[in-house]
Design a protein around this motif. Structure first.
Motif, PDB file in Angstrom:
ATOM      1  N   UNK B  25       3.909  -4.226 -17.536  1.00 45.23           N
ATOM      2  CA  UNK B  25       4.092  -4.779 -18.879  1.00 45.23           C
ATOM      3  C   UNK B  25       3.330  -3.987 -19.939  1.00 45.23           C
ATOM      4  N   UNK B  26       2.031  -3.766 -19.757  1.00 40.87           N
ATOM      5  CA  UNK B  26       1.327  -2.981 -20.773  1.00 40.87           C
ATOM      6  C   UNK B  26       1.915  -1.597 -20.969  1.00 40.87           C
ATOM      7  N   UNK B  27       2.252  -0.935 -19.884  1.00 41.05           N
ATOM      8  CA  UNK B  27       2.744   0.426 -20.042  1.00 41.05           C
ATOM      9  C   UNK B  27       4.098   0.439 -20.743  1.00 41.05           C
ATOM     10  N   UNK B  29       4.970  -1.448 -23.017  1.00 33.36           N
ATOM     11  CA  UNK B  29       4.712  -1.656 -24.441  1.00 33.36           C
ATOM     12  C   UNK B  29       4.662  -0.340 -25.184  1.00 33.36           C
ATOM     13  N   UNK B  30       4.202   0.696 -24.482  1.00 34.33           N
ATOM     14  CA  UNK B  30       4.109   1.996 -25.148  1.00 34.33           C
ATOM     15  C   UNK B  30       5.476   2.407 -25.638  1.00 34.33           C
ATOM     16  N   UNK B  33       6.688  -0.005 -28.624  1.00 35.13           N
ATOM     17  CA  UNK B  33       6.046   0.220 -29.913  1.00 35.13           C
ATOM     18  C   UNK B  33       6.301   1.605 -30.462  1.00 35.13           C
ATOM     19  N   UNK B 229      -5.222   9.187 -30.802  1.00 29.15           N
ATOM     20  CA  UNK B 229      -4.679   7.835 -30.615  1.00 29.15           C
ATOM     21  C   UNK B 229      -5.556   6.821 -31.346  1.00 29.15           C
ATOM     22  N   UNK B 233      -4.518   4.634 -34.673  1.00 30.81           N
ATOM     23  CA  UNK B 233      -4.552   3.187 -34.526  1.00 30.81           C
ATOM     24  C   UNK B 233      -5.376   2.566 -35.644  1.00 30.81           C
ATOM     25  N   UNK B 236      -3.701   2.174 -39.072  1.00 31.63           N
ATOM     26  CA  UNK B 236      -2.469   1.388 -39.107  1.00 31.63           C
ATOM     27  C   UNK B 236      -1.231   2.224 -38.888  1.00 31.63           C
ATOM     28  N   UNK B 241       0.113   6.220 -33.256  1.00 35.21           N
ATOM     29  CA  UNK B 241      -0.799   5.952 -32.141  1.00 35.21           C
ATOM     30  C   UNK B 241      -0.012   5.809 -30.845  1.00 35.21           C
ATOM     31  N   UNK B 242       1.085   5.083 -30.901  1.00 40.14           N
ATOM     32  CA  UNK B 242       1.865   4.874 -29.686  1.00 40.14           C
ATOM     33  C   UNK B 242       2.642   6.112 -29.277  1.00 40.14           C
ATOM     34  N   UNK B 245       0.270   8.097 -27.513  1.00 41.12           N
ATOM     35  CA  UNK B 245       0.046   7.459 -26.214  1.00 41.12           C
ATOM     36  C   UNK B 245       1.194   7.767 -25.278  1.00 41.12           C
ATOM     37  N   UNK B 248       0.857  11.158 -23.878  1.00 38.36           N
ATOM     38  CA  UNK B 248      -0.169  11.143 -22.834  1.00 38.36           C
ATOM     39  C   UNK B 248       0.342  10.436 -21.587  1.00 38.36           C
TER      40      UNK B 248
END
Lengths: 326, 284, 253
Positions: B25-27, B29-30, B33, B229, B233, B236, B241-242, B245, B248
């Motif tokens: 789930x977190x990954x 999100x990259x 977003x 990143x 972030x 804003x 930032x994403x 990410x 990376x």
């Protein structure tokens, strides 16, 4: 190995400067966390002027106190725009800034602002006054005063507001204690990081520079701000650092920043200009209870009394935070 | 042990559920977003000069740290396995393992205390006009420090397993030391080296804590991808930032693929010489 | 070769670490003691230690569980799942922190907001330490001879009993080993925690953030002192884990 690595570092200096550097060199601009957007416009503007043609810039933005220490520790700097005067004074003491840096008509101050309450759209908690901050359950976002200049401004605004309201010094300090011990849940390192925390949904109100609140709005963040009836005039100083490579170019840049055109750029980013006659889109008059740092004792006294790491009101508060109140 | 189907599905569900909640789930999100506002902001983020120079700086750090630590790794492994010193092996092993046990912030502190203005070498460096902290060399040094152990630790068990029989045969046949190394030893340890290099690269790409301390955050000069990143972030610039990410993360995925390719071959090299499970070195 | 290696190690590792130790003692032992017993320092160290222990305990269970499923079970996509276990190692910690904040912070799509709390610290640590126990246990589990289990099953032992008395003892050394690595990683972790925890002194400020704060506030002696404590702590735990690992081997079934 070190030599190789240093060689790489040195070599890249030439690369970073880009095209054939003119006779004016590279200005290392070091500033506190919030004026970045202003400089993004100001630097190209300056480079378009006679004085600025051929000048390259390197920029670094972080909390004011952090930057001051970094400069002391060798961060390359020609020009330093700090959040508050003591960060420049410290460099004067270290011999890195000329003692007469503030002998101009603006006393060395480059930009102004005020401390405001940033709140959620519609101000659902109806926060209007300093006393509202102490209401049950209200969470106040403000950065860590030992690293952030913004935090110190916020605290002095709170303290001074109490005095403006007629409270005694003791009552004012009691206000600060209650505020921090019971209403401040997070302590970010810099004003910009605190804004990030607030924008991320934490807290009911953030104590902020007016220009930060405006910046956030311009960046599309959903927040409003309230100018409390009593608040402090934030004055941000700037000076040339004489240990850098290009002090003349830095001085030319500083002179440029006092021109009405440059101040207008600051104004467009939410600052209150220091030069007369420059207009702002937002209401930059008042409030009625506006006071300055001199009114609450001046920075040297304030720093010793409130923010000395060896012993001060805020050191006590921070240690008291360790006492469980649950 | 054939477990009952019910418990098998149950265990599987638990394990996969945990992995989804914590990892997948977190990954994912990259991706969400990054592309939420379309492709245009992504392109802007990738062509931002700050991103480009951060990318270059990260590559530079990796490009120096990996070869340096690979050469060191192989040399040190050879020395420790084939000609172990009578005393002090313990100390050497501790020093090698130390970067794995240290918090990255402590690494940054250590570098400042040596190479900073007031550091042990500070005076000498300033006199010679060399800037380490707040400049590229500092970042490179930090990267070298934290990635030091990986190649060594992967190669040592292989060398032990391989032994010296083949080398000795080569010498007896008249090969020089260097020839022997190149044609006998190196091929025997190549998967260990390859795996170690991949781990080193992954770690170097992802370093944050140590460089956050020594960097000075000079935009376009001392910002790595990881610092970028953070910076975006804070401003804003969510998409930037994403996007960074994502870059990376994609590099991380490439690393994973390489790891999964090399690990089995590396395991065969080591066989059962050392009961230490492979992957144990994958600290940090 | 040995000489060059030693020189490299000395330059890159030994000298900087010596500088940390030396700086921590600059004011003498009394100053050192004062710095590490300062209330905020103690709070940070305590939080770090406790959170890391919790994470190790959870990982012992979940890591073994995941290793079990990866070794003993079979399903489509298993090799993909196996591959991503290493993702927390390959992914930069700051990216991990960013994504965890996105999922478990104020804008959580799941409606779960644990940002700026101690739970956030634990979750971040769980993320970054995920691979260690799994990767330590997996090969051992894979090599396990299943004869004894089958014998036990044929004698009527229930699966969980079999697991507890036959399989688990064989896994313990690997579990300790993985736990030690988890712990080592957890106590020093910085990047993933710094965004999501709020770094509130006495509440969610971990040791690495405390050290960072002191570096930035020009208090290198304090930073060095707490760093030394952290280092000693890591070594102690690694030593303990080593002992536990070896002892558990003696009870090899």
């Amino acid at each position: 190995m070190l030599v190789v690595a240093a060689g790489c570092g040195g070599g890249d200096d030439a690369d970073a400067s880009g095209n054939a550097s003119g006779d004016s060199g590279t200005v290392s601009l070091v500033a506190y966390s919030t004026p970045r957007e202003a400089y993004e416009e100001l630097i190209p503007m300056f480079e378009g002027t006679d004085a600025g043609g051929g000048v390259e810039f390197e920029q670094s933005y972080a909390a004011s106190g952090e930057q001051r220490r970094a400069i002391e520790e060798g961060l390359p700097a020609d020009f330093f725009h700090a959040s508050l005067e003591p960060d420049i004074t410290a460099l004067v003491d270290a011999g890195m800034v000329a003692a007469d840096w503030n002998q101009n008509e603006y006393e060395g101050m480059l930009t102004n602002s005020v401390v405001v309450f940033a709140v959620r759209p519609g101000n659902p908690e109806n926060i209007q006054t300093w006393d509202d901050l102490l209401r049950e359950g209200i969470e106040v976002i403000t950065p860590n005063p030992f690293t952030s200049g913004g935090a110190q401004w916020n605290i002095m605004a709170a303290y001074g507001a109490q005095l403006e309201q007629g409270k005694t010094d003791e009552e004012a300090i009691a206000f600060l204690k209650e505020l921090f011990l019971e209403h401040v849940p997070v302590q970010d390192k810099s004003a910009r990081e605190a804004l990030q925390t607030f924008a991320g949904g934490k807290g009911d109100i953030m104590l902020a520079y007016e220009n930060e609140a405006i910046f956030a709005q311009q960046a599309g963040e959903e927040l409003e701000y309230v100018v409390p009836a009593e608040t402090i005039l934030i004055e941000n100083p700037a000076a040339v650092v004489n240990t850098g490579e290009s002090p003349q170019a830095a001085q030319a840049f500083l002179d440029f920043l006092y021109t009405p055109e440059a101040q207008a750029v600051f104004a467009s980013k939410g600052y209150r200009p220091v030069v007369d006659g420059v207009e702002t889109e937002f209401d930059s008059s008042g409030p009625a209870g506006l006071f300055t740092i001199e009114d609450v004792g001046g920075w040297p006294d304030v720093r010793t009394r409130f923010f000395d790491r060896e012993g001060s009101i805020f050191l006590d508060i921070e240690n008291e935070l360790g006492v469980p109140t649950e | 042990m054939r477990s009952r189907p019910g418990s098998r599905y149950g265990l599987r569900a638990l394990a996969l559920g945990y992995l989804v909640l914590l990892l997948a789930l977190p990954v994912s999100m990259i991706f969400y977003y990054t592309f939420r506002d379309g492709l245009e902001p992504v392109w802007e983020a990738l062509t931002d000069p700050a991103f480009v120079s951060a990318f270059k700086l990260t590559l530079l750090a990796v490009g120096i740290a990996v070869p340096a630590n690979t050469i060191f790794g192989v040399a040190c492994a050879m020395a420790l396995v084939r000609r172990p010193p009578k005393h002090g092996t313990w100390l050497l092993n501790s020093l090698i393992g130390l970067p794995l046990a240290l918090s990255p912030v402590v690494v940054g502190l250590a570098l400042i205390l040596v190479y900073g203005q007031d550091g042990w070498l500070g005076g000498w460096l300033t006199d010679n006009g060399i800037q380490v902290i707040f400049s590229k060399p500092g970042i490179i040094l930090a990267t070298i420090f934290v990635t030091l152990p990986f190649v060594v630790r992967e190669v040592i068990p292989v060398l032990r397993e391989v032994g010296t029989d083949q080398d000795e045969a080569a010498w007896m046949l008249g090969a020089s030391r260097f020839q022997t190394f190149r044609r006998v030893t190196l091929p025997a340890i190549r998967w260990g080296v390859a795996y170690g290099v991949v781990l080193t690269t992954a770690r170097a790409l992802g370093e944050y804590g140590a460089v956050a301390v020594v960097s000075g955050r000079i935009a376009g000069k001392t910002e790595t991808l990881t610092l970028h990143v953070d910076e975006e972030f804070l401003r804003f610039n969510e998409v930037a930032a994403y996007t960074t990410s994502l870059v990376l993360a994609l590099l991380a995925v490439l690393t994973l693929i390489a790891m999964n390719l090399f690990k089995p071959r590396h395991d065969k090299e080591v066989a059962d010489v050392d009961r230490r499970p492979p992957g144990i070195e994958a600290l940090r | 070769m040995l000489g060059l290696s030693t020189a490299y190690l000395t330059l890159i590792v030994l000298i900087p670490i010596a500088a940390v130790v030396a700086t921590s003692l600059e004011g003498g032992l009394s100053a050192f003691w004062e710095q590490v017993t300062a209330p905020a320092a103690v709070a940070a160290l305590k939080l770090t230690f406790v959170a890391s222990l919790i994470v190790v305990a959870v990982n012992a269970v979940t890591g073994t569980l995941i290793a079990w499923v990866l070794v003993r079970d079979d399903f489509r996509g298993k090799s993909a799942v196996n591959a991503i276990i290493d993702l927390p190692f390959a992914l930069p910690t700051i990216v991990a922190g960013l994504t965890l904040l996105a999922v478990y912070g104020p804008q959580s799509p799941l409606g779960v907001d644990i940002a700026y709390s101690r739970a956030a610290v634990v979750v971040a640590l769980l993320f970054v330490t995920l691979p260690f126990v799994v990767r330590a246990v997996q090969p051992v589990l894979a090599e396990l001879d299943q004869e004894m289990e089958e014998a036990a099953a044929s004698l009527g032992a229930r699966p969980f009993t079999t697991f507890r008395r036959i399989i688990l003892p064989n896994l313990l050394p690997a579990m300790f080993s993985g736990a030690a690595l988890s712990f080592g990683k957890a106590v020093g972790e910085f990047g993933s925690i710094v965004l999501i925890s709020g770094n509130i002194p006495f509440d969610t400020e971990v040791a690495s953030v405390y050290i960072f704060k002191n570096i930035e506030s020009d208090e290198p002696e304090t930073a060095a002192a707490v760093s030394v404590v952290l280092l000693v702590l890591s070594f102690v735990v690694l030593a303990v884990a080593d002992v536990l690992e070896r002892r558990s081997r003696r009870h090899d079934a």
